[in-house]
Design an enzyme around this catalytic site. Structure first.
Site, PDB file in Angstrom:
ATOM      1  N   ASP A   1      -0.866  13.339   2.285  1.00  0.00           N
ATOM      2  CA  ASP A   1      -1.863  12.327   1.948  1.00  0.00           C
ATOM      3  C   ASP A   1      -2.102  12.494   0.451  1.00  0.00           C
ATOM      4  OD1 ASP A   1      -4.079  10.840   1.362  1.00  0.00           O
ATOM      5  OD2 ASP A   1      -5.250  11.525   3.094  1.00  0.00           O
TER       6      ASP A   1
ATOM      7  N   HIS B   1      -1.340  -0.356  -6.929  1.00  0.00           N
ATOM      8  CA  HIS B   1      -2.047  -1.633  -6.700  1.00  0.00           C
ATOM      9  C   HIS B   1      -2.770  -1.696  -5.354  1.00  0.00           C
ATOM     10  CE1 HIS B   1       0.818  -4.541  -4.356  1.00  0.00           C
ATOM     11  NE2 HIS B   1       0.935  -3.330  -3.889  1.00  0.00           N
TER      12      HIS B   1
HETATM   13  C1  LIG Z   1       3.195  -1.172  -0.762  1.00  0.00           C
HETATM   14  S1  LIG Z   1       3.917   0.217  -0.028  1.00  0.00           S
HETATM   15  C2  LIG Z   1       5.145   0.684  -1.243  1.00  0.00           C
HETATM   16  C3  LIG Z   1       6.263   1.498  -0.637  1.00  0.00           C
HETATM   17  C4  LIG Z   1       7.392   1.889  -1.625  1.00  0.00           C
HETATM   18  N1  LIG Z   1       6.888   2.593  -2.794  1.00  0.00           N
HETATM   19  C5  LIG Z   1       8.217   0.687  -2.045  1.00  0.00           C
HETATM   20  O1  LIG Z   1       8.169   0.304  -3.202  1.00  0.00           O
HETATM   21  O2  LIG Z   1       8.918   0.138  -1.178  1.00  0.00           O
HETATM   22  C6  LIG Z   1       2.681   1.464  -0.233  1.00  0.00           C
HETATM   23  C7  LIG Z   1       3.028   2.807   0.402  1.00  0.00           C
HETATM   24  O3  LIG Z   1       1.946   3.731   0.170  1.00  0.00           O
HETATM   25  C8  LIG Z   1       1.862   4.577   1.290  1.00  0.00           C
HETATM   26  N2  LIG Z   1       0.545   5.208   1.303  1.00  0.00           N
HETATM   27  C9  LIG Z   1      -0.664   4.580   1.375  1.00  0.00           C
HETATM   28  N3  LIG Z   1      -1.654   5.494   1.352  1.00  0.00           N
HETATM   29  C10 LIG Z   1      -1.065   6.729   1.265  1.00  0.00           C
HETATM   30  C11 LIG Z   1      -1.579   8.057   1.206  1.00  0.00           C
HETATM   31  N4  LIG Z   1      -2.897   8.297   1.197  1.00  0.00           N
HETATM   32  N5  LIG Z   1      -0.691   9.083   1.124  1.00  0.00           N
HETATM   33  C12 LIG Z   1       0.645   8.854   1.107  1.00  0.00           C
HETATM   34  N6  LIG Z   1       1.187   7.591   1.151  1.00  0.00           N
HETATM   35  C13 LIG Z   1       0.340   6.551   1.240  1.00  0.00           C
HETATM   36  C14 LIG Z   1       2.091   3.629   2.451  1.00  0.00           C
HETATM   37  O4  LIG Z   1       2.458   4.326   3.638  1.00  0.00           O
HETATM   38  C15 LIG Z   1       3.228   2.748   1.901  1.00  0.00           C
HETATM   39  O5  LIG Z   1       4.497   3.285   2.223  1.00  0.00           O
END
Ligand SMILES: C[S@@+](CC[C@H](N)C(=O)[O-])C[C@H]1O[C@@H](n2cnc3c(N)ncnc32)[C@H](O)[C@@H]1O
Length: 357
Positions: A245, A264
């Site tokens: 996380d 974002h």
């Molecule tokens: C919009 S997606 C972008 C995924 C990737 N970077 C891409 O460009 O395809 C945002 C990512 O952030 C991850 N995410 C959100 N909150 C998170 C957290 N607290 N810890 C780890 N990952 C997190 C989500 O699981 C998701 O895979």
């Protein structure tokens, strides 16, 4: 730079030399884009692009294959054809156009899943409540569904979550090539893809750079859906998956930290928290490359796509799109040294900082 996703100069920005009547016609057309979007969504829902083959197809056959009522389908196809999506080749016969081909699920550059996302019930629900969100500042998603979007997908509607994830993978295809073309990996040993989702960007990077090792970081349940090429086969020896996380910790030392479309989803405070964890984990001089849309600093007009996405983030939660100056301030607040922006031929841009030392 031209934004490939921009829908062109906003009609309202061009009204100086037009008559009041043509300005009103432009506004009316802008409003009707909701209907046009619904046409395309219906075409994808009915899988019309997958069902029309190489030649022309008869309405009756298409209606049977799509499970549609023929007279209603004719009316849908008339309106779609008026937009250049499919064309009528004879009485009750239709064929593909370049626009309709992009809606086929197996087309190179298909946008079928992105259209599916635009047509999701929750998308219509939150956009319908935009004025309320502007009045109150409360994200419409939370008001309508009582929880944040990722929790809603996990707990209430995994099907909607799957549509969202497929659309994200489809969208990522548009930007991975230009991002990787612009990244100089000379002297880079390890790359961490932070909140990298299924790891599609990391997979392409490792394929291009056989001496580089990769670490994919995301929530445990997301890593369970990582691209198989990262966990088996020749790339697996150079790739590890680390569940974390990142709001709490970022337990990985790397020469380069990539974060595509991660900042974002959060407000400034949350972003500084994540970037600070990155600053603590990063070896001296390590590079941090954030890959995001850039809003315009100053009076420059924003692209329609980036500004619409910013509104979408406002409807969904605490996230937002930002300007270069705003990103620089986030890096500095997290103890990182801001370096600058690399413009690439993509709606996303590279925004770089360094760990001190
Ligand atoms: C919009 S997606 C972008 C995924 C990737 N970077 C891409 O460009 O395809 C945002 C990512 O952030 C991850 N995410 C959100 N909150 C998170 C957290 N607290 N810890 C780890 N990952 C997190 C989500 O699981 C998701 O895979």
């Amino acid at each position: 730079m031209t934004d490939a996703f921009d829908i062109g100069p906003a009609p309202l920005a061009q009204t100086d030399s037009t008559t009041p009547f043509s300005a009103a016609a432009d506004v009316r057309r802008l409003t009707q884009s909701l209907w046009s979007s619904a046409l395309v969504q219906a075409a994808v829902d009915l899988r019309l692009a997958d069902l029309v083959g190489e030649g022309a197809v008869r309405l009756a056959d298409l209606a049977e294959a799509a499970g549609a009522e023929p007279a209603a389908l004719r009316r849908l196809l008339r309106a779609l054809s008026a937009h250049g999506v499919f064309r009528r080749t004879g009485d009750d016969e239709y064929a593909h156009t370049p626009f309709s081909r992009c809606l086929a699920s197996d087309a190179p550059g298909s946008v079928a899943h992105l259209v599916g996302l635009a047509g999701s019930d929750w998308t219509w629900t939150v956009w319908h409540r935009l004025a309320d969100t502007v009045r109150t500042g409360e994200p419409a998603f939370r008001t309508a569904f009582g929880k944040d979007v990722y929790r809603y997908f996990a707990e209430d509607d995994p099907q909607a979550g799957a549509v969202f994830n497929r659309a994200m993978v489809e969208s990522a295809r548009w930007t991975s090539g230009p991002v990787l073309d612009a990244l100089d990996l000379t002297g880079t040993g390890t790359v961490a893809d932070v909140a990298g989702g299924s790891g599609s960007l990391l997979r392409l990077l490792l394929e291009r750079h056989p001496k580089v090792s990769g670490v994919l970081i995301d929530a445990e349940q997301v890593l369970g859906q990582a691209e198989p090429a990262l966990t088996q086969g020749p790339l697996a020896a150079r790739c590890s998956l680390v569940p974390a996380d990142i709001r709490k910790e970022l337990p990985v030392a790397a020469d380069l930290y990539l974060m595509r479309q991660v900042m974002h989803i959060w407000n400034d405070e949350e972003c500084v928290q994540v970037l600070s964890h990155c600053a603590s984990a990063a070896p001296p001089g390590a590079r941090i490359v954030v890959v995001e849309h850039l809003l315009a600093d100053g009076p420059r007009r924003d692209s329609t796509f980036s500004s619409l996405l910013d509104v979408q983030m406002m409807l969904l939660g605490t996230g937002r799109e930002r300007t270069e100056r705003e990103f620089a301030a986030l890096f500095e607040a997290a103890g990182l040294r801001y370096e600058g922006v690399t413009r690439i031929p993509s709606p996303l841009q590279l925004i770089t900082a360094r760990a001190p030392g």
